[in-house]
Design an enzyme around this catalytic site. Structure first.
Site, PDB file in Angstrom:
ATOM      1  N   ASP A 104      44.525  82.615  29.739  1.00  0.00           N
ATOM      2  CA  ASP A 104      44.206  83.018  28.370  1.00  0.00           C
ATOM      3  C   ASP A 104      45.370  82.827  27.410  1.00  0.00           C
ATOM      4  O   ASP A 104      46.533  82.781  27.806  1.00  0.00           O
ATOM      5  CB  ASP A 104      43.716  84.468  28.327  1.00  0.00           C
ATOM      6  CG  ASP A 104      44.697  85.448  28.937  1.00  0.00           C
ATOM      7  OD1 ASP A 104      45.317  85.125  29.979  1.00  0.00           O
ATOM      8  OD2 ASP A 104      44.866  86.553  28.391  1.00  0.00           O
ATOM      9  N   GLU A 171      44.858  87.905  31.212  1.00  0.00           N
ATOM     10  CA  GLU A 171      46.125  88.551  31.592  1.00  0.00           C
ATOM     11  C   GLU A 171      46.772  89.201  30.391  1.00  0.00           C
ATOM     12  O   GLU A 171      47.408  90.254  30.519  1.00  0.00           O
ATOM     13  CB  GLU A 171      47.070  87.523  32.220  1.00  0.00           C
ATOM     14  CG  GLU A 171      48.356  88.117  32.791  1.00  0.00           C
ATOM     15  CD  GLU A 171      49.458  88.355  31.745  1.00  0.00           C
ATOM     16  OE1 GLU A 171      50.323  89.226  31.969  1.00  0.00           O
ATOM     17  OE2 GLU A 171      49.435  87.653  30.695  1.00  0.00           O
TER      18      GLU A 171
END
Length: 445
Positions: A104, A171
Site C-alpha cells: 500500500d 501496512e
C-alpha cells in the site's frame, strides 16, 4: 614427469573448473539471475510507483503479484484480508519460511520530480481526489517479492521445504496483517518456522543492508478520539459547548501524558496526527475528531498511555461543563506489537549477506527505533515464531557517513513528498532476501 605445456594446460583446466564451481554456488546463481533481470525489475518498480494504491485498495498491484506467482508455479490464493495475496511453493521436506512484502501507498502528493512520479488521485476518507504516493518504498518491496519468487523457483535444486510469499495490504494503517490472519490465512498457508520481511531504509546507502538483533521497531496503536459538543452560532459561544476549544485543550493536555505520566526511562511517543472539526467560519460544530498515534516498547507503557489519554479527555469535558450523557468516543484501529529480530536468524543472515554483498555492505542497524511495522502480526497465532527484519539501503552513497559523522539525517525521509528509493536498492533487496531464504533452507538440510 609432466611437460611444461601439459602442466600449464592442467593449471588452466583446474582454474576454469574452480571458476565454474564458484559460478555454480547459490550466491553466484542468485546474483546471475538478478543481474539479468535488473533492468526489467526497475521498469516494474517504476510502473508500481506510477500507480500507487491505498490501504485495502491494492487491486491492480495484487493482480500483478498473483499472476507473477502463478507463472513461477506457486499455488496462489487472492483476496485474503480484502486484497492480500499468498503464494506457496512446496519443494519437498523441510522448514516453512514465510516472506512478506507490503503493497500500500500513502495519501501524499508526490514532489520528487522523478520522470516516473505519481500523479494519481483516489477517494480516501472524506477526500474524493486525494493524491497518492509510494512514500515508504512498498513499490520496491513488491518488486523484490516478484523477483524472489522467480529466483527461488529457478533454484529449486538448491533448497528443500516450503516457501510462503505474502503480498500484504494496509501496512500503513497497521491493519493488513491482522486482517489476513482473521480472514483465514492459515486455512491456506502452513504455520511458518521463520517469518521474514525487508524494508527500504533511507539512512543506509543503496547497495547495502542494515541488520541488528533484538528490539527493532516499536509497538503502536492508532486511536480516534471523538469529543462531543453542543453546536451553535459563532456569535453566541456561551450557549454552546465548543468542541474546537476542547480539542485544542486535549491536544495540549496529551503532551503531559508522556512527559508526566510515563516512566521516563522507557521510550514512548504520543502524536496527534489530525484534528477535524467544523466546516464554516461562523458555526460552532457539535463534535471534533482527534487522530492519535502511540509508540511504545513496554506493554505497561501502552496501558499508561491509553489511560492517560482517557484521563485528559475526561478532564477537558469536565472543565467545560459538558452535560452528563455527552461522552467521548474512542475507536481503536491499527495495532501492532514491537518487532524483535531473533538472535540466531540475525547472526545467520549477517553471515550470508556478508558473503553475498560484501562485508562493507552489511552495516550495523541503529538502536531500537520508534517506527512501527505489522508484518510480524502475520504470526500472531504462533507467537513463538522467530522473526527477521532486514533494512535495505535506499539512500544516496553518503547518507550513512553523514549520519555517523555529523548526526545528519537524510533530507527526505519516509512519508515525505520528496522520498526517493535510489534504483540500486531494487537489485540489492532481491539479492539479500533470496540469499537469506536459501541459507535458512540450507541450514535445515
Amino acid at each position: 614427469m609432466l611437460s611444461r605445456p601439459l602442466l600449464s594446460a592442467l593449471a588452466l583446466a583446474l582454474c576454469a573448473g574452480s571458476v565454474q564451481a564458484a559460478n555454480d554456488t547459490p550466491n553466484a546463481r542468485v546474483d546471475q539471475i538478478v543481474q539479468q533481470d535488473e533492468a526489467q525489475l526497475i521498469e516494474v518498480f517504476k510502473a508500481l510507483h506510477r500507480n500507487p494504491e491505498m490501504a485495502f485498495q491494492e487491486t491492480e498491484t495484487a493482480a500483478r503479484v498473483a499472476s507473477a506467482l502463478r507463472e513461477q508455479g506457486f499455488e496462489v490464493k487472492s483476496a485474503i484480508g480484502t486484497t492480500g495475496v499468498v503464494g506457496i511453493l512446496r519443494n519437498g521436506p523441510g522448514p516453512v519460511l514465510m516472506y512478506r512484502a507490503d503493497m500500500d501507498a500513502l495519501p501524499i502528493k508526490e514532489e520528487t520530480g522523478l520522470p516516473y512520479q505519481s500523479s494519481k488521485v483516489t477517494a480516501w476518507l472524506n477526500n474524493p481526489s486525494q493524491p497518492v504516493m509510494h512514500a515508504c518504498g512498498h513499490d520496491a518491496h513488491t518488486t523484490w517479492l516478484l523477483e524472489v519468487a522467480k529466483v527461488m523457483a529457478q533454484l529449486r535444486d538448491q533448497w528443500s521445504g516450503t516457501l510462503v510469499l505474502v503480498a500484504q495490504p494496509a501496512e500503513e494503517i497497521l491493519e493488513g496483517a491482522t486482517a489476513m490472519v482473521n480472514d483465514g490465512l492459515y486455512k491456506f498457508a502452513p504455520k511458518p518456522d521463520v517469518l521474514i520481511a525487508a524494508h527500504v531504509s533511507p539512512i543506509f546507502p543503496a547497495g547495502s543492508v542494515g541488520l541488528r538483533e533484538g528490539p527493532r521497531l516499536a509497538g503502536t496503536d492508532q486511536i480516534d478520539v471523538e469529543l462531543p459538543g453542543i453546536g451553535g452560532h459563532g456569535s453566541t459561544p456561551h450557549v454552546t459547548k465548543d468542541p474546537v476549544v476542547m480539542a485544542a485543550m486535549a491536544v495540549m493536555g496529551y503532551q503531559t501524558v508522556v512527559s508526566r505520566m510515563v516512566d521516563q526511562s522507557k521510550p514512548a511517543v504520543l502524536t496527534v496526527g489530525a484534528v477535524q472539526a467544523g466546516v464554516n467560519n461562523n458555526v460552532i460544530p457539535d463534535r471534533a475528531l482527534l487522530k492519535l498515534n502511540l509508540r511504545w516498547y513496554d506493554q505497561q507503557v501502552r496501558e499508561r498511555l491509553i489511560a492517560g489519554i482517557k484521563s485528559v479527555t475526561s478532564g477537558v469535558l469536565l472543565m467545560n461543563d459538558v452535560p452528563d450523557g455527552y461522552v467521548a468516543k474512542y475507536t481503536m484501529k491499527g495495532y501492532s506489537t514491537p518487532v524483535f529480530n531473533a538472535k540466531a536468524q540475525t547472526e545467520r543472515a549477517q553471515a550470508v549477506l556478508t558473503a553475498q554483498l560484501g562485508a562493507d555492505k552489511v552495516l550495523p542497524g541503529l538502536p531500537p527505533l520508534m517506527g512501527s511495522e505489522d508484518f510480524h502480526m502475520l504470526a500472531s497465532p504462533y507467537p513463538d515464531t522467530p522473526t527477521l527484519f532486514l533494512e535495505v539501503g535506499s539512500g544516496k552513497p553518503d547518507v550513512y557517513k553523514n549520519l555517523v559523522e555529523k548526526q545528519q539525517m537524510p533530507s527526505a525521509m519516509n512519508h515525505t513528498s520528496r522520498f526517493v528509493v535510489e534504483l540500486p536498492a531494487i537489485a540489492t533487496g532481491a539479492r539479500a532476501v533470496s540469499a537469506t531464504l536459501l541459507a535458512f533452507f540450507a541450514d535445515a538440510r
